[in-house]
Enzyme design. Structure first.
Site, PDB file in Angstrom:
ATOM      1  N   GLU A  48     -10.763  -4.752   0.959  1.00 28.82           N
ATOM      2  CA  GLU A  48     -11.759  -5.009   0.675  1.00 28.82           C
ATOM      3  C   GLU A  48     -13.296  -3.858   0.328  1.00 28.82           C
ATOM      4  O   GLU A  48     -14.054  -3.940   1.456  1.00 28.82           O
ATOM      5  CB  GLU A  48     -12.010  -6.127   1.228  1.00 28.82           C
ATOM      6  CG  GLU A  48     -12.246  -7.431  -0.138  1.00 28.82           C
ATOM      7  CD  GLU A  48     -13.320  -7.242  -1.337  1.00 28.82           C
ATOM      8  OE1 GLU A  48     -14.218  -6.636  -1.004  1.00 28.82           O
ATOM      9  OE2 GLU A  48     -12.976  -6.823  -2.683  1.00 28.82           O
ATOM     10  N   SER A  49     -13.871  -3.573  -0.753  1.00 34.51           N
ATOM     11  CA  SER A  49     -14.887  -2.701  -0.899  1.00 34.51           C
ATOM     12  C   SER A  49     -15.775  -3.177  -0.476  1.00 34.51           C
ATOM     13  O   SER A  49     -17.207  -3.019   0.480  1.00 34.51           O
ATOM     14  CB  SER A  49     -15.171  -1.758  -2.199  1.00 34.51           C
ATOM     15  OG  SER A  49     -15.341  -2.881  -3.134  1.00 34.51           O
ATOM     16  N   CYS A  79      -7.108   2.550  -3.445  1.00 38.04           N
ATOM     17  CA  CYS A  79      -8.369   1.438  -4.870  1.00 38.04           C
ATOM     18  C   CYS A  79      -9.670   1.171  -3.924  1.00 38.04           C
ATOM     19  O   CYS A  79     -10.809   1.760  -4.341  1.00 38.04           O
ATOM     20  CB  CYS A  79      -7.207  -0.298  -3.880  1.00 38.04           C
ATOM     21  SG  CYS A  79      -7.190  -0.937  -5.172  1.00 38.04           S
ATOM     22  N   ARG A 111     -15.042  -2.576 -10.248  1.00 36.73           N
ATOM     23  CA  ARG A 111     -14.106  -3.523  -9.422  1.00 36.73           C
ATOM     24  C   ARG A 111     -13.415  -4.062  -9.699  1.00 36.73           C
ATOM     25  O   ARG A 111     -13.515  -4.786 -11.366  1.00 36.73           O
ATOM     26  CB  ARG A 111     -15.164  -3.609  -8.600  1.00 36.73           C
ATOM     27  CG  ARG A 111     -15.041  -3.377  -7.138  1.00 36.73           C
ATOM     28  CD  ARG A 111     -16.193  -4.469  -5.898  1.00 36.73           C
ATOM     29  NE  ARG A 111     -15.186  -4.684  -5.632  1.00 36.73           N
ATOM     30  CZ  ARG A 111     -15.943  -6.061  -5.327  1.00 36.73           C
ATOM     31  NH1 ARG A 111     -16.595  -7.072  -5.668  1.00 36.73           N
ATOM     32  NH2 ARG A 111     -15.373  -6.942  -4.643  1.00 36.73           N
ATOM     33  N   ILE A 139      -3.144  -3.207  -6.537  1.00 39.37           N
ATOM     34  CA  ILE A 139      -3.380  -4.728  -5.924  1.00 39.37           C
ATOM     35  C   ILE A 139      -5.067  -5.211  -6.665  1.00 39.37           C
ATOM     36  O   ILE A 139      -5.796  -4.354  -5.471  1.00 39.37           O
ATOM     37  CB  ILE A 139      -3.138  -5.053  -4.593  1.00 39.37           C
ATOM     38  CG1 ILE A 139      -1.600  -4.836  -4.853  1.00 39.37           C
ATOM     39  CG2 ILE A 139      -3.024  -6.488  -4.123  1.00 39.37           C
ATOM     40  CD1 ILE A 139      -1.174  -3.859  -3.098  1.00 39.37           C
ATOM     41  N   ARG A 140      -5.336  -6.054  -7.537  1.00 41.40           N
ATOM     42  CA  ARG A 140      -6.895  -6.112  -7.620  1.00 41.40           C
ATOM     43  C   ARG A 140      -7.571  -4.888  -7.557  1.00 41.40           C
ATOM     44  O   ARG A 140      -8.324  -4.869  -7.173  1.00 41.40           O
ATOM     45  CB  ARG A 140      -7.212  -6.937  -7.067  1.00 41.40           C
ATOM     46  CG  ARG A 140      -7.101  -8.292  -7.067  1.00 41.40           C
ATOM     47  CD  ARG A 140      -8.181  -9.139  -5.825  1.00 41.40           C
ATOM     48  NE  ARG A 140      -9.108  -9.268  -6.190  1.00 41.40           N
ATOM     49  CZ  ARG A 140      -9.673 -10.222  -7.031  1.00 41.40           C
ATOM     50  NH1 ARG A 140      -9.078 -11.051  -7.856  1.00 41.40           N
ATOM     51  NH2 ARG A 140     -11.335 -10.515  -7.116  1.00 41.40           N
ATOM     52  N   HIS A 175      -1.470   2.237  -4.855  1.00 34.10           N
ATOM     53  CA  HIS A 175      -1.231   2.096  -3.230  1.00 34.10           C
ATOM     54  C   HIS A 175      -0.411   3.250  -2.660  1.00 34.10           C
ATOM     55  O   HIS A 175       1.090   1.991  -2.150  1.00 34.10           O
ATOM     56  CB  HIS A 175      -1.420   0.826  -3.139  1.00 34.10           C
ATOM     57  CG  HIS A 175      -2.599  -0.304  -2.939  1.00 34.10           C
ATOM     58  ND1 HIS A 175      -3.752   0.124  -1.789  1.00 34.10           N
ATOM     59  CD2 HIS A 175      -3.338  -0.758  -3.659  1.00 34.10           C
ATOM     60  CE1 HIS A 175      -3.841  -1.310  -1.664  1.00 34.10           C
ATOM     61  NE2 HIS A 175      -4.498  -1.167  -3.086  1.00 34.10           N
ATOM     62  N   GLU A 177       0.610   4.375  -0.050  1.00 33.44           N
ATOM     63  CA  GLU A 177       0.472   3.595   1.081  1.00 33.44           C
ATOM     64  C   GLU A 177       2.085   3.165   1.175  1.00 33.44           C
ATOM     65  O   GLU A 177       2.794   2.575   1.983  1.00 33.44           O
ATOM     66  CB  GLU A 177      -0.678   3.789   1.841  1.00 33.44           C
ATOM     67  CG  GLU A 177      -1.319   2.018   1.798  1.00 33.44           C
ATOM     68  CD  GLU A 177      -2.571   1.996   0.721  1.00 33.44           C
ATOM     69  OE1 GLU A 177      -2.061   2.969  -0.721  1.00 33.44           O
ATOM     70  OE2 GLU A 177      -2.636   1.766   0.472  1.00 33.44           O
TER      71      GLU A 177
HETATM   72  N1  GLN Z   1     -10.725  -5.237  -5.233  1.00 34.13           N
HETATM   73  C1  GLN Z   1     -10.511  -5.073  -3.904  1.00 34.13           C
HETATM   74  C2  GLN Z   1     -11.918  -4.502  -3.848  1.00 34.13           C
HETATM   75  O1  GLN Z   1     -12.880  -4.626  -4.767  1.00 34.13           O
HETATM   76  C3  GLN Z   1     -10.531  -3.658  -3.937  1.00 34.13           C
HETATM   77  C4  GLN Z   1      -8.045  -4.508  -3.572  1.00 34.13           C
HETATM   78  C5  GLN Z   1      -7.063  -3.294  -2.703  1.00 34.13           C
HETATM   79  O2  GLN Z   1      -8.140  -2.515  -2.201  1.00 34.13           O
HETATM   80  N2  GLN Z   1      -6.193  -3.312  -3.219  1.00 34.13           N
HETATM   81  O3  GLN Z   1     -12.545  -4.080  -2.320  1.00 34.13           O
END
Ligand code: GLN
Length: 192
Positions: A48-49, A79, A111, A139-140, A175, A177
């Site tokens: 999560e950034s 991500c 984002r 993923i998001r 991702h 990883e």
């Molecule tokens: N939506 C996340 C963010 O804003 C990033 C998602 C992720 O790293 N899988 O940081």
């Protein structure tokens, strides 16, 4: 042996450490300034950034990291890591809890760009420099809305760049990883 750090404040740190070790690097978690100073390259993981930005400030790592990147530290962000490596973030989060750009790649990143319907999805992408497509897990995920003249686009999805490189700094919206495909980590480590 090349020593690569993984920023270990939040996110999928273990997966990146394992991927880096699998391609022959010495991989260490980075939580302190002294650890940051001791690495030849740094991975910023998915997670999560906004949370990572907050923790960068709490751990007093934001300015030292920005400085090392400005001095040319090779880096790879997946991500959330891609978001943090940008020069500009769109939809950076609620006021006071925003993701803060570190400015290592001249790009604007949105984002959570893919929206709710396709919150998380997978697909096979052509990737510049790799012979076979990459199975990409989003993923998001963010996408890239603008790139500067120094930025090379390595892969696209839904008409937007999702993998880019500027000099020694690499970023993917997806991702690698989590898939067991080590080719992108290998690209990063082999260039160090
Ligand atoms: N939506 C996340 C963010 O804003 C990033 C998602 C992720 O790293 N899988 O940081």
């Amino acid at each position: 042996m090349t020593r690569v750090g993984v920023l270990a404040l939040q996110g999928d740190v273990r997966e990146h450490l394992a991927a880096l070790r699998a391609v022959g690097a010495e991989a260490i978690p980075v939580r302190r300034r002294a650890e940051l100073e001791a690495v030849d390259g740094l991975v910023i993981p998915g997670g999560e950034s906004t949370a990572m930005s907050h923790l960068l400030r709490v751990f007093e790592l934001a300015e030292p990291l920005r400085q090392r990147l400005a001095d040319g530290l090779p880096a790879y962000g997946s991500c959330a890591g891609m978001i943090l490596l940008a020069t500009e973030i769109v939809d950076a989060g609620a006021p006071g809890r925003q993701a803060v750009p570190l400015g290592a790649i001249d790009m604007t990143v949105r984002r959570n760009a893919f929206g709710r319907q396709v919150d998380s999805f997978e697909g096979d992408l052509d990737f510049v420099g790799l012979d076979d497509p990459v199975h990409a897990v989003f993923i998001r995920a963010p996408w890239v809305e603008r790139v500067g003249p120094e930025v090379q686009v390595l892969a696209t999805a839904a008409g937007h760049p999702v993998a880019v490189r500027q000099g020694a700094v690499l970023a993917t919206a997806f991702h690698p990883e989590v898939t067991g495909d080590r080719r992108i980590h290998r690209l990063f480590v082999d260039a160090l």
